[in-house]
Design an enzyme around this catalytic site. Structure first.
Site, short mmCIF file in Angstrom:
data_model
loop_
_atom_site.label_atom_id
_atom_site.label_comp_id
_atom_site.label_asym_id
_atom_site.label_seq_id
_atom_site.Cartn_x
_atom_site.Cartn_y
_atom_site.Cartn_z
N HIS A 121 13.72 -3.85 13.93
CA HIS A 121 13.43 -4.54 12.68
C HIS A 121 13.83 -3.61 11.55
O HIS A 121 13.82 -2.39 11.68
CB HIS A 121 11.92 -4.84 12.64
CG HIS A 121 11.47 -5.69 11.50
ND1 HIS A 121 11.29 -5.20 10.23
CD2 HIS A 121 11.11 -7.01 11.45
CE1 HIS A 121 10.85 -6.16 9.44
NE2 HIS A 121 10.75 -7.28 10.15
N ASP A 198 7.00 1.03 17.56
CA ASP A 198 6.68 -0.12 16.72
C ASP A 198 6.13 -1.21 17.63
O ASP A 198 6.87 -1.86 18.38
CB ASP A 198 7.94 -0.58 15.99
CG ASP A 198 7.76 -1.90 15.24
OD1 ASP A 198 6.68 -2.50 15.31
OD2 ASP A 198 8.73 -2.33 14.58
N GLN A 201 5.32 -6.52 17.55
CA GLN A 201 5.55 -7.72 18.36
C GLN A 201 4.91 -7.63 19.75
O GLN A 201 4.85 -8.63 20.47
CB GLN A 201 7.05 -7.97 18.50
CG GLN A 201 7.75 -8.30 17.20
CD GLN A 201 7.29 -9.61 16.60
OE1 GLN A 201 6.98 -10.57 17.31
NE2 GLN A 201 7.24 -9.68 15.28
N LYS A 224 -0.44 -10.31 12.96
CA LYS A 224 0.23 -10.89 14.13
C LYS A 224 -0.71 -11.03 15.32
O LYS A 224 -0.33 -11.59 16.35
CB LYS A 224 1.45 -10.04 14.51
CG LYS A 224 2.54 -10.03 13.44
CD LYS A 224 3.75 -9.23 13.88
CE LYS A 224 4.71 -8.98 12.74
NZ LYS A 224 5.44 -10.19 12.30
N CYS A 364 15.09 -10.18 9.88
CA CYS A 364 15.01 -8.76 9.48
C CYS A 364 15.56 -7.87 10.58
O CYS A 364 15.03 -6.78 10.85
CB CYS A 364 13.58 -8.37 9.13
SG CYS A 364 12.94 -9.16 7.65
#
Length: 406
Positions: A121, A198, A201, A224, A364
């Site tokens: 991202h 990261d 997700q 999220k 993104c």
């Protein structure tokens, strides 16, 4: 027992209509919907204990402080951090990555190397580019193959004694690719490089165990995982957090201030300057409680079924191409697709008219789109509260869009 109708009843927004049609929400990769338990907890905070934290001796301040710190401990237990002070509240994944990148400005020198992947991202690309501009460090990119998966042999070639930090996502937001991050972490540590994961997700779909992974930093966003926007977590190993300088100056992050010199507070407060999003931090703990009550085993089973069913049905549409891993065990509940000769934006507009929310564009993640030589994709991202019946509506909508736009 996993009762999908009971689960769906927990989410008030799922009962509303869009353009006269029942809402089908397949934009979970952008943000999840919120259960009533989370919504109610926000109101309860402001109705019952609204006060600033860590500073007041009065009852409301103490109650708010206790609730905020109890949430921090819930999150520590959820990700299995060793110490509660290794859990920092942030405004989201982007803030957490920038905090770490800013801290590494005091460590890096010209010629040092930072590795990111081609699956990242923009939030896990741009902060490192800015860091390289400041320090003279060099950004290197782990390539991907035609399945949208990292080429591990190339990763090993890129690692060197000059590698100081590797920053990769756990799961690709654009393709759903599940990266083998344990192997990536172990290889990086062989070169004494730090690793930032990261997890924006990943955390909606699984429980990361940061001690088992042995990552140095793990970042994710609250919105999220059924929590409020403007909330997030940066996990950092104690040794690394002590090594990095503060990211922002202000109240709360200090031990003593004079015009001659300021000394900083202990972890975690060293990195939490100013009045935080108190309600958000507290309610993030509520969201974690909710997901654990549903059960991540149940979440994964439901989402695997949705992914397999949607993949099968969508691939029956002539001219439709899905980008990303073909082995569904190597991805999560995301389908990123295009139809020959039709712009993804146009498909998204028609689906919206039918009450179906998907994401279109580059997500993104422009380098991924450049790799595949496409302007973007239609992305349908599923959550545990979605159903096969909703997927049938999506498939029907895509067929209608294809007929109208061909």
């Amino acid at each position: 027992m996993f009762d999908i109708q009971k689960i769906r009843a927990d989410f008030p927004i799922l009962s509303r209509q869009i353009n006269g049609r029942p809402l089908v929400y397949f934009d979970n990769g952008a943000t999840s919907q919120k259960p009533k338990a989370v919504i109610d907890e926000i109101a309860e905070y402001y109705n019952e204990i609204n006060a600033n934290i860590h500073r007041g001796v009065h009852t409301l301040s103490q109650l708010a402080t206790d609730a905020y710190e109890a949430s921090r401990e819930k999150i520590r237990a959820h990700i299995n951090a060793e110490f509660t002070h290794e859990v920092l509240f942030t405004s989201g994944t982007t803030f957490g990555i920038n905090l770490v990148a800013n801290g590494f400005a005091s460590i890096l020198k010209p010629g040092d190397e930072i590795l990111v992947s081609a699956l990242e991202h923009h939030s896990n690309i741009v902060p490192w580019q800015l860091l390289c501009e400041r320090t003279g460090a060099i950004l290197k990119v782990i390539p991907i193959d035609e399945n949208g998966e990292l080429i591990l042999s190339e990763y090993e070639k890129l690692l060197s004694d000059n590698t100081k930090i590797v920053a990769v996502n756990h799961i690709s937001n654009a393709l759903g690719t599940l990266n083998p991050i344990k192997a990536l972490i172990d290889k990086a540590h062989e070169k004494s490089a730090a690793v930032l994961i990261d997890g924006a997700q990943a955390t909606p779909h699984l429980k990361p165990d940061v001690q088992e992974l042995d990552c140095d930093f793990y970042v994710f966003s609250g919105h999220k995982i059924c929590g409020p926007t403007g909330t997030g977590i940066l996990y950092g190993k104690e040794s690394w957090l002590n090594k990095l300088p503060p990211y922002q100056g202000g109240g709360e992050m200090i031990r003593e201030v004079s015009f001659e010199k300021t000394t900083y507070a202990d972890l975690p407060h060293k990195f939490e300057a100013g009045t935080p999003n108190i309600e958000g931090g507290i309610v993030l703990g509520t969201a974690i409680d909710y997901l654990n009550a549903v059960g991540f085993g149940n979440i994964q089973e439901q989402e695997r079924d949705l992914l397999a069913y949607a993949t099968e049905k969508l691939l029956e549409i002539e001219g439709l191409k899905i980008f990303g891993p073909t082995d569904l065990s190597r991805k999560t509940a995301v389908i990123s697709f295009n139809i020959d000769g039709i712009h993804p934006y146009d498909i998204g507009v028609i689906l919206d008219k039918m009450g179906i929310a998907v994401r279109t564009g580059h997500h993104c993640a422009q380098p991924i789109m450049s790799f595949f030589c496409i302007p973007g994709t239609v992305r349908a991202s599923f959550s545990f509260y979605n159903t096969r019946e909703e997927i049938d509506l999506l498939v029907s909508g895509v067929k209608k869009a294809k007929m109208m736009l061909s």
